[in-house]
Structures are given as structure tokens and as C-alpha cells.
Design a protein around this motif. Structure first.
Motif, PDB file in Angstrom:
ATOM      1  N   SER A  67      -1.001  15.581   9.622  1.00 18.46           N
ATOM      2  CA  SER A  67      -0.882  15.076   8.260  1.00 18.46           C
ATOM      3  C   SER A  67       0.186  13.987   8.249  1.00 18.46           C
ATOM      4  CB  SER A  67      -0.496  16.215   7.316  1.00 18.46           C
ATOM      5  OG  SER A  67      -0.597  15.784   5.979  1.00 18.46           O
TER       6      SER A  67
ATOM      7  N   ARG B 224      -0.669   9.409   2.984  1.00 19.53           N
ATOM      8  CA  ARG B 224      -1.839   9.073   3.810  1.00 19.53           C
ATOM      9  C   ARG B 224      -2.829   8.282   2.951  1.00 19.53           C
ATOM     10  NH1 ARG B 224      -4.460  13.980   7.327  1.00 19.53           N
ATOM     11  NH2 ARG B 224      -5.495  12.727   8.902  1.00 19.53           N
TER      12      ARG B 224
ATOM     13  N   ASP C  21      -2.529  26.839   2.626  1.00 19.22           N
ATOM     14  CA  ASP C  21      -3.189  26.574   3.909  1.00 19.22           C
ATOM     15  C   ASP C  21      -3.524  27.929   4.538  1.00 19.22           C
ATOM     16  OD1 ASP C  21      -3.333  23.850   5.828  1.00 19.22           O
ATOM     17  OD2 ASP C  21      -3.429  25.746   6.931  1.00 19.22           O
TER      18      ASP C  21
ATOM     19  N   ASN D   1      -9.143  15.897   4.000  1.00 16.76           N
ATOM     20  CA  ASN D   1      -9.235  16.010   5.456  1.00 16.76           C
ATOM     21  C   ASN D   1      -9.356  17.439   5.968  1.00 16.76           C
ATOM     22  OD1 ASN D   1      -8.908  13.090   5.744  1.00 16.76           O
ATOM     23  ND2 ASN D   1      -6.854  13.480   4.991  1.00 16.76           N
TER      24      ASN D   1
HETATM   25  C1  LIG Z   1      -6.152  17.723   8.969  1.00 15.70           C
HETATM   26  S1  LIG Z   1      -5.226  18.910   8.080  1.00 15.70           S
HETATM   27  C2  LIG Z   1      -5.165  18.147   6.478  1.00 15.70           C
HETATM   28  C3  LIG Z   1      -3.766  18.045   5.935  1.00 15.70           C
HETATM   29  C4  LIG Z   1      -3.612  17.254   4.648  1.00 15.70           C
HETATM   30  N1  LIG Z   1      -4.465  17.762   3.604  1.00 15.70           N
HETATM   31  C5  LIG Z   1      -3.871  15.780   4.859  1.00 15.70           C
HETATM   32  O1  LIG Z   1      -4.919  15.278   4.479  1.00 15.70           O
HETATM   33  O2  LIG Z   1      -3.025  15.103   5.457  1.00 15.70           O
HETATM   34  C6  LIG Z   1      -6.405  20.249   7.874  1.00 15.70           C
HETATM   35  C7  LIG Z   1      -5.763  21.563   7.429  1.00 15.70           C
HETATM   36  O3  LIG Z   1      -6.794  22.433   6.969  1.00 15.70           O
HETATM   37  C8  LIG Z   1      -6.389  23.757   7.241  1.00 15.70           C
HETATM   38  N2  LIG Z   1      -7.577  24.642   7.170  1.00 15.70           N
HETATM   39  C9  LIG Z   1      -8.606  24.758   8.036  1.00 15.70           C
HETATM   40  N3  LIG Z   1      -9.491  25.675   7.603  1.00 15.70           N
HETATM   41  C10 LIG Z   1      -9.016  26.153   6.423  1.00 15.70           C
HETATM   42  C11 LIG Z   1      -9.478  27.123   5.498  1.00 15.70           C
HETATM   43  N4  LIG Z   1     -10.623  27.785   5.692  1.00 15.70           N
HETATM   44  N5  LIG Z   1      -8.720  27.372   4.393  1.00 15.70           N
HETATM   45  C12 LIG Z   1      -7.558  26.699   4.187  1.00 15.70           C
HETATM   46  N6  LIG Z   1      -7.062  25.769   5.023  1.00 15.70           N
HETATM   47  C13 LIG Z   1      -7.789  25.494   6.140  1.00 15.70           C
HETATM   48  C14 LIG Z   1      -5.767  23.659   8.632  1.00 15.70           C
HETATM   49  O4  LIG Z   1      -4.921  24.759   8.898  1.00 15.70           O
HETATM   50  C15 LIG Z   1      -5.040  22.311   8.526  1.00 15.70           C
HETATM   51  O5  LIG Z   1      -3.687  22.505   8.163  1.00 15.70           O
END
Ligand SMILES: C[S@@+](CC[C@H](N)C(=O)[O-])C[C@H]1O[C@@H](n2cnc3c(N)ncnc32)[C@H](O)[C@@H]1O
Length: 271
Positions: A83, A87, A145, A216
Motif C-alpha cells: 500500500s 495512492r 483487514d 486493490n
Molecule cells: C493490495 S492490499 C490493498 C491496500 C490498500 N487498500 C491500498 O489500496 O493501498 C490488499 C489487502 O487486502 C487484504 N485482504 C485480502 N483478502 C481479504 C479479505 N477476504 N477480507 C479483508 N481483507 C482482505 C490483504 O490482507 C491486504 O492487506
């Protein structure tokens, strides 16, 4: 893209081994890998198990059960956690210049949710913007999360310089303190964010949010899972509330979920 909901008619032994792993993980952790796109997920998990020298998913799962460190690593790598603050800066600017000032006129106590917030850059970006608009103290920011490891980092609030590369200089000056080569986020931002563990695919959603930021993470989910989630996000908003999505996550036919396009990557609840 193939997904775990559409399995091959004649699975190979490797397929069987993987699908058994998916079922075992679901029983052990309640995480349903079948709602994630299969090709990417399987590739990522295969790399991880080979790194530890396990010849198949059955032996990898046996090790996960008895080794909490391996399990933490699995949860951490299941999806990518990367992240950044601010962004896609021009989208945050639209929020700061257009949508939030409009909302504040009628709703000074905003209810905001950063879903799948990873290590906290997104909820802290929201907090900075709300502070600039003078409504941080009266607003509530929930950040969730699935991964407890990232939530612990978010609560600590210490970041390398590269995570701040898109933060406007005056915001860096006002909301961060240098600390041993890293940057520590201001206490007033930390106090404003409430972190909570939540699995988007399993746990209930809150309601009456003015703004939901979910960026994301939808890219990892199957089309079926996305459809369910868009419906749930729409219901979790107040009528007129906004859903802010990632820059590769445009929603097709938003009206089927009770949403309309408000701007690029912003959707408004209509009913
Ligand atoms: C790429 S990061 C996105 C971070 C932020 N939202 C951004 O756009 O910069 C994806 C996040 O989704 C979380 N994630 C994946 N599956 C999930 C679920 N079923 N429920 C909640 N969070 C989830 C992961 O742990 C990770 O921290």
C-alpha cells in the motif's frame, strides 16, 4: 481467468491436491480461497510452499497446522499487502476538493470505512484529508483487514520514505515525524482510526457509512464474490454515500447494485 468456483471436469492429481488444501484451509481458518481468482492464488501459494521445500499442498498444510510462523506467513502472502499513502493522488484530490466538502455541508460527523486497509496508509490518508477539512475530531474512521500482521503495522504507524512519495510536501511536514530514517505518523491521526480484523468474504458489514474506501483487493476475487461484495457495500452506505475503488477496479453496470457513477472510480448509492 479461471477461478476455484469452476473446477476442471477431470482434475489432475495436482488439482486434487490443491483443492483439498483449499478445503483444509477453509476448515482451519474460515478463509475461503475458492472466492479468490485461482490462477494467481495458486501460483503465489505454489511459490511459497516450494520455497519451504514441500512437494505437495498436503504436506504444506500439515506443516502449517503445527507451525504458527508458517501460518502467519501464509496469511501474509495469500494476497499482496503493498500500500502507499495517497495512492493515485488525483483521485484523493477529487475527494478532498469535491466530494468531502459537499458531504460536510450536510453531515459534519462523517462515518468512514477503509476496507482491506493493509498497513494503514489508506486510513491515515483519509485522516489527513479530514483534518485539513477541519472535521477529523467529529468523524469516525474504521479500518479493517483480514490479516492481523498488517493491522499491527498500521497501529504502529511507522513507514519507510518510499511509502510517502505521493504525499504533498505540506502534509508530510504537518503529519509525520522523522524517526531513525523512517517516518512516524502523527498521534492525532492514529487516535482517529479504529482498526479491526475483518474478513470481507465472511464477516458482517456495518451500515450507514458516508464513505467506503475499498481499493486493490477486489482484483483478487472471483466475479461471483465481487458481485456479492458490491451489493453488500452498497447496502452498507447511506443513500447518497460514496464507494471509492481502486484504479483497475471499475464497476461494470453499477446500477444493478444500487450504485451510480459519481466520478472516475467513485460510485454513489442511489436508493
Ligand atoms: C493490495 S492490499 C490493498 C491496500 C490498500 N487498500 C491500498 O489500496 O493501498 C490488499 C489487502 O487486502 C487484504 N485482504 C485480502 N483478502 C481479504 C479479505 N477476504 N477480507 C479483508 N481483507 C482482505 C490483504 O490482507 C491486504 O492487506
Amino acid at each position: 481467468m479461471n477461478n476455484l468456483g469452476s473446477r476442471p471436469l477431470h482434475p489432475s492429481p495436482e488439482d486434487d491436491d490443491f483443492y483439498r488444501f483449499v478445503a483444509d484451509i477453509r476448515r482451519a481458518t474460515s478463509i475461503d480461497l475458492s472466492q479468490y481468482k485461482e490462477t494467481q492464488m495458486r501460483r503465489r501459494l505454489t511459490t511459497l510452499r516450494l520455497k519451504h521445500g514441500f512437494g505437495d499442498f498436503a504436506s504444506y498444510f500439515a506443516a502449517l497446522k503445527s507451525n504458527p510462523k508458517l501460518m502467519d506467513e501464509f496469511l501474509d502472502r495469500m494476497t499482496i499487502n503493498v500500500s502507499e499513502f495517497w495512492r493515485n493522488p488525483n483521485r484523493w484530490q477529487v475527494l478532498l476538493d469535491k466530494f468531502l466538502p459537499e458531504m460536510i455541508k450536510t453531515t459534519p460527523r462523517l462515518q468512514v470505512w477503509s476496507a482491506a486497509c493493509s498497513t494503514g496508509e489508506e486510513p491515515y490518508t483519509l485522516a489527513m484529508i479530514l483534518d485539513r477539512l477541519g472535521v477529523l475530531d467529529s468523524s469516525a474512521i474504521l479500518a479493517t483487514d483480514i490479516d492481523e500482521g498488517v493491522l499491527a503495522k498500521a497501529k504502529a504507524g511507522v513507514y519507510p520514505e518510499r511509502s510517502l512519495r505521493d504525499v504533498p510536501a505540506n502534509f508530510v511536514r504537518d503529519y509525520f515525524q522523522r524517526e531513525n530514517g523512517n517516518f512516524r505518523v502523527a498521534e492525532k491521526l492514529k487516535r482517529a482510526v479504529r482498526y479491526q480484523k475483518q474478513n470481507l468474504l465472511l464477516d458482517p458489514f456495518g451500515e450507514r457509512f458516508d464513505l467506503i474506501v475499498c481499493r486493490n483487493v477486489m482484483i483478487y476475487f472471483t466475479e461471483e464474490a465481487k458481485m456479492t461484495l458490491y451489493t453488500k457495500f452498497a447496502k452498507a452506505l447511506k443513500p447518497g454515500g460514496l464507494l471509492f475503488v481502486g484504479s483497475t477496479e471499475q464497476i461494470f453496470s453499477p446500477r444493478q447494485y444500487g450504485l451510480e457513477t459519481a466520478d472516475t472510480f467513485f460510485y454513489r448509492r442511489t436508493v
